[in-house]
Scaffold this motif. Structure first.
Motif, PDB file in Angstrom:
ATOM      1  N   ALA A  64      -1.630 -14.119   6.387  1.00 15.78           N
ATOM      2  CA  ALA A  64      -0.572 -13.448   7.110  1.00 15.78           C
ATOM      3  C   ALA A  64       0.422 -13.107   6.251  1.00 15.78           C
ATOM      4  O   ALA A  64       1.063 -12.041   6.257  1.00 15.78           O
ATOM      5  CB  ALA A  64      -0.282 -14.160   8.442  1.00 15.78           C
ATOM      6  N   VAL A  65       0.997 -14.103   5.402  1.00 13.11           N
ATOM      7  CA  VAL A  65       1.989 -14.189   4.427  1.00 13.11           C
ATOM      8  C   VAL A  65       1.673 -13.035   3.473  1.00 13.11           C
ATOM      9  O   VAL A  65       2.589 -12.271   3.014  1.00 13.11           O
ATOM     10  CB  VAL A  65       2.215 -15.449   3.795  1.00 13.11           C
ATOM     11  N   VAL A  66       0.488 -12.895   2.708  1.00 11.10           N
ATOM     12  CA  VAL A  66       0.080 -12.094   1.905  1.00 11.10           C
ATOM     13  C   VAL A  66       0.008 -10.515   2.561  1.00 11.10           C
ATOM     14  O   VAL A  66       0.588  -9.562   1.662  1.00 11.10           O
ATOM     15  CB  VAL A  66      -1.210 -12.453   1.270  1.00 11.10           C
ATOM     16  N   THR A  67      -0.441 -10.495   3.614  1.00  9.63           N
ATOM     17  CA  THR A  67      -0.476  -9.243   4.148  1.00  9.63           C
ATOM     18  C   THR A  67       0.868  -8.554   4.492  1.00  9.63           C
ATOM     19  O   THR A  67       1.020  -7.344   4.266  1.00  9.63           O
ATOM     20  CB  THR A  67      -1.018  -9.495   5.908  1.00  9.63           C
ATOM     21  N   LEU A  68       1.766  -9.495   4.916  1.00 11.26           N
ATOM     22  CA  LEU A  68       3.371  -8.925   4.956  1.00 11.26           C
ATOM     23  C   LEU A  68       3.930  -8.767   3.716  1.00 11.26           C
ATOM     24  O   LEU A  68       4.692  -7.513   3.608  1.00 11.26           O
ATOM     25  CB  LEU A  68       4.023 -10.118   5.826  1.00 11.26           C
ATOM     26  N   LEU A  69       3.735  -9.517   2.673  1.00 14.61           N
ATOM     27  CA  LEU A  69       4.291  -9.021   1.161  1.00 14.61           C
ATOM     28  C   LEU A  69       3.870  -7.959   0.918  1.00 14.61           C
ATOM     29  O   LEU A  69       4.550  -7.149   0.323  1.00 14.61           O
ATOM     30  CB  LEU A  69       4.190 -10.339   0.571  1.00 14.61           C
ATOM     31  N   SER A  70       2.616  -7.694   0.992  1.00 17.34           N
ATOM     32  CA  SER A  70       1.818  -6.684   0.306  1.00 17.34           C
ATOM     33  C   SER A  70       2.466  -5.453   1.163  1.00 17.34           C
ATOM     34  O   SER A  70       2.579  -4.134   0.631  1.00 17.34           O
ATOM     35  CB  SER A  70       0.394  -6.427   0.361  1.00 17.34           C
ATOM     36  N   ALA A  71       2.306  -5.354   2.537  1.00 23.49           N
ATOM     37  CA  ALA A  71       2.747  -4.232   3.347  1.00 23.49           C
ATOM     38  C   ALA A  71       4.348  -3.879   3.072  1.00 23.49           C
ATOM     39  O   ALA A  71       4.887  -2.676   2.926  1.00 23.49           O
ATOM     40  CB  ALA A  71       2.559  -4.376   4.978  1.00 23.49           C
ATOM     41  N   ALA A  72       5.200  -5.130   2.746  1.00 25.24           N
ATOM     42  CA  ALA A  72       6.554  -4.804   2.523  1.00 25.24           C
ATOM     43  C   ALA A  72       6.826  -4.226   1.363  1.00 25.24           C
ATOM     44  O   ALA A  72       7.384  -3.298   1.192  1.00 25.24           O
ATOM     45  CB  ALA A  72       7.281  -6.162   2.850  1.00 25.24           C
ATOM     46  N   THR A  73       6.167  -4.787   0.133  1.00 29.99           N
ATOM     47  CA  THR A  73       6.070  -4.034  -0.910  1.00 29.99           C
ATOM     48  C   THR A  73       5.901  -2.485  -1.177  1.00 29.99           C
ATOM     49  O   THR A  73       6.477  -1.506  -1.634  1.00 29.99           O
ATOM     50  CB  THR A  73       5.144  -4.690  -2.050  1.00 29.99           C
ATOM     51  N   ALA A  74       4.538  -2.103  -0.387  1.00 33.91           N
ATOM     52  CA  ALA A  74       3.881  -0.932  -0.668  1.00 33.91           C
ATOM     53  C   ALA A  74       4.923   0.110   0.210  1.00 33.91           C
ATOM     54  O   ALA A  74       5.461   1.243  -0.153  1.00 33.91           O
ATOM     55  CB  ALA A  74       2.557  -0.556   0.021  1.00 33.91           C
ATOM     56  N   THR A  75       5.546  -0.442   1.438  1.00 36.60           N
ATOM     57  CA  THR A  75       6.335   0.430   2.155  1.00 36.60           C
ATOM     58  C   THR A  75       7.643   0.705   1.866  1.00 36.60           C
ATOM     59  O   THR A  75       8.254   1.566   1.654  1.00 36.60           O
ATOM     60  CB  THR A  75       6.456  -0.234   3.758  1.00 36.60           C
ATOM     61  N   LEU A  76       8.155  -0.436   0.804  1.00 33.45           N
ATOM     62  CA  LEU A  76       9.440  -0.245   0.261  1.00 33.45           C
ATOM     63  C   LEU A  76       9.303   0.827  -0.771  1.00 33.45           C
ATOM     64  O   LEU A  76      10.282   1.378  -1.024  1.00 33.45           O
ATOM     65  CB  LEU A  76       9.822  -1.690  -0.422  1.00 33.45           C
TER      66      LEU A  76
END
Length: 474
Positions: A64-76
């Motif tokens: 879940a942490v990795v999911t959030l970090l990757s989603a945040a990075t890509a969306t940023l």
């Protein structure tokens, strides 16, 4: 200059006829409609990613942490580089392909599967950087591109129904309705939760999938408190239902250990050892195909709703959001999750007036803030989270309406793509069936000039692959 003026100036809100308030509301709307992935992605990938000494609860929390970090990075990146209101996260379908086909089905180590994700991301970056998008689009048969979404939808729905214990394995028919459906609290609660979620979705309730998952979870915990338990698979005669399914999730206490993602981050590096070239190439190809065309299709579809398309129906500067997707996929693979893609749920934010990267920035910030609630993901039972697979599966079936079914040279490859995916439990095999059949039916119909030489090469490569893989040579 205040913060509002700074944001308005950076994202050029005036020329897009929008305001900071509108963009923030649009970002919140998009986040609510796609936040289910924070629960669903860990539930799917935890089936395949196992690390000695780490229990299922902590593993789900780490993913879940990795999911959030990757989603945040890509969306940023989407927000700051592309200035578009599109949000990104690990995609449904490709995470299922990663877990159930590549790792559990083909026996490929999960580290190698992550390596394939990283390689696909790097290839995506390279092709986008050199402007090869047009060639890539022409290389792949149109009916396959249009049908792949519906095939994935059936694939996801099958996985969802299995975890919900609606369907069971049968020695005679391979698949059947669970013979203990009415006796199994998991099946009953799952179906009730699914219908509840469909009702919310049909009414246009924001965050309907998340509400459905949480509501089903609560019902499961209540049933467990009343003394009910999931039906024992060993007591099922003549069929097999999903095992390791419980009414409640992992009741782990809040711990900072969930945020220690070192066992996942960088694990892809060890995946390059002892790689089977044929299999690895197929995995990378499948990841790239679905990621590229799913993202391109979503960008154009949502872009149309936002009024971004030019007179030729193209999205101006599409290479920028494609690059954001490619970077997100690469970073996600390095951190420990499957392919990142652009979410069609971005359309909900566009409908609320989102027109710039400030909408995407809002989603990215909300992903980061959600890190505080990661332990909750481990408490969601698998059957509750997999309701999302069935709901999204139904929605994805709508892609098939774009296929020219009255043209057999389109209908046959499209039909093969859609049918083979769930029946072989593999997105890759469905894509292969469509690609192999396309030039054959085109040639038979006397439309040889419509076949690109690269399509013959792709079809031939798949034929060689399956000949080698199924003949016992490898």
């Amino acid at each position: 200059m205040g913060l509002t003026e700074t944001l308005a100036d950076y994202f050029d809100l005036d020329s897009h006829d929008t305001t900071v308030r509108t963009e923030l509301l649009a970002g919140l709307t998009t986040f609510l409609t796609m936040s289910y992935i924070v629960v669903v992605n860990p539930a799917v990938l935890a089936n395949a990613i196992t690390i000695e000494g780490i229990g299922i609860g902590r593993m789900r929390a780490m993913i879940a942490v990795v999911t959030l970090l990757s989603a945040a990075t890509a969306t940023l990146v989407m927000a700051l580089y592309a200035n578009r209101p599109f949000a990104q996260a690990p995609g449904l379908g490709l995470n299922a392909f990663f877990a159930f086909t590549v790792v559990l089905g083909m026996g490929v180590p999960w580290q190698t599967a992550l390596a394939a994700v990283v390689v696909e991301g790097v290839i995506f970056i390279a092709l986008t950087a050199v402007g090869a998008r047009e060639y890539v689009i022409k290389l792949f048969p149109e009916p396959v591109k249009l049908a792949v979404g519906s095939g994935i939808g059936l694939f996801l729905a099958l996985i969802g129904f299995e975890s919900m214990r609606v369907v069971a394995g049968d020695p005679a028919t391979f698949l059947t309705l669970s013979p203990v459906f009415a006796k199994d609290p998991v099946a009953l609660i799952s179906v009730a939760g699914l219908l509840f979620t469909f009702g919310l979705y049909a009414r246009g309730v924001r965050g309907s999938i998340v509400i459905g998952i949480l509501g089903t979870t609560v019902a499961g915990y209540v049933a467990a408190a009343l003394g009910y338990t999931a039906y024992n698979p060993e007591n099922v005669a003549g069929a097999s239902i999903a095992t390791d399914i419980f009414l409640t999730g992992s009741t782990t206490t809040y711990s900072l250990a969930a945020y220690d993602i070192r066992p996942l981050a960088g694990a892809f590096l060890s995946g390059f050892g002892n790689v089977d070239a044929f299999t690895f190439a197929l995995i990378v190809f499948t990841f790239f195909f679905v990621d590229f065309f799913d993202t391109a299709g979503t960008l154009v579809g949502v872009g149309q709703s936002a009024g971004f398309l030019d007179e030729d129906g193209n999205l101006p500067d599409i290479d920028r959001p494609l690059m954001a997707d490619a970077v997100g996929t690469t970073v996600g693979g390095m951190l420990g999750t499957s392919t990142v893609t652009t979410y069609i749920e971005s359309a909900s934010g566009v409908e609320e007036g989102g027109r710039t990267g400030l909408t995407a920035l809002t989603v990215a910030v909300l992903f980061v803030l959600s890190l505080a609630f990661v332990p909750i993901a481990a408490g969601i039972p698998e059957y509750a989270s997999h309701i999302a697979l069935v709901v999204i599966g139904v929605v994805m079936l709508g892609n098939a309406v774009e296929v020219a079914w009255d043209d057999l040279t389109y209908a046959i490859p499209a039909g093969m793509t859609i049918m083979v995916m769930p029946f072989t439990f593999s997105i890759a095999y469905g894509i292969a069936a469509g690609i192999v059949s396309y030039p054959i039916v085109k040639l038979a119909a006397g439309e040889r000039k419509e076949i690109h030489v690269g399509q013959w090469v792709l079809a031939g490569a798949f034929v060689v692959y399956f000949a080698v893989r199924t003949s016992g040579v490898m």
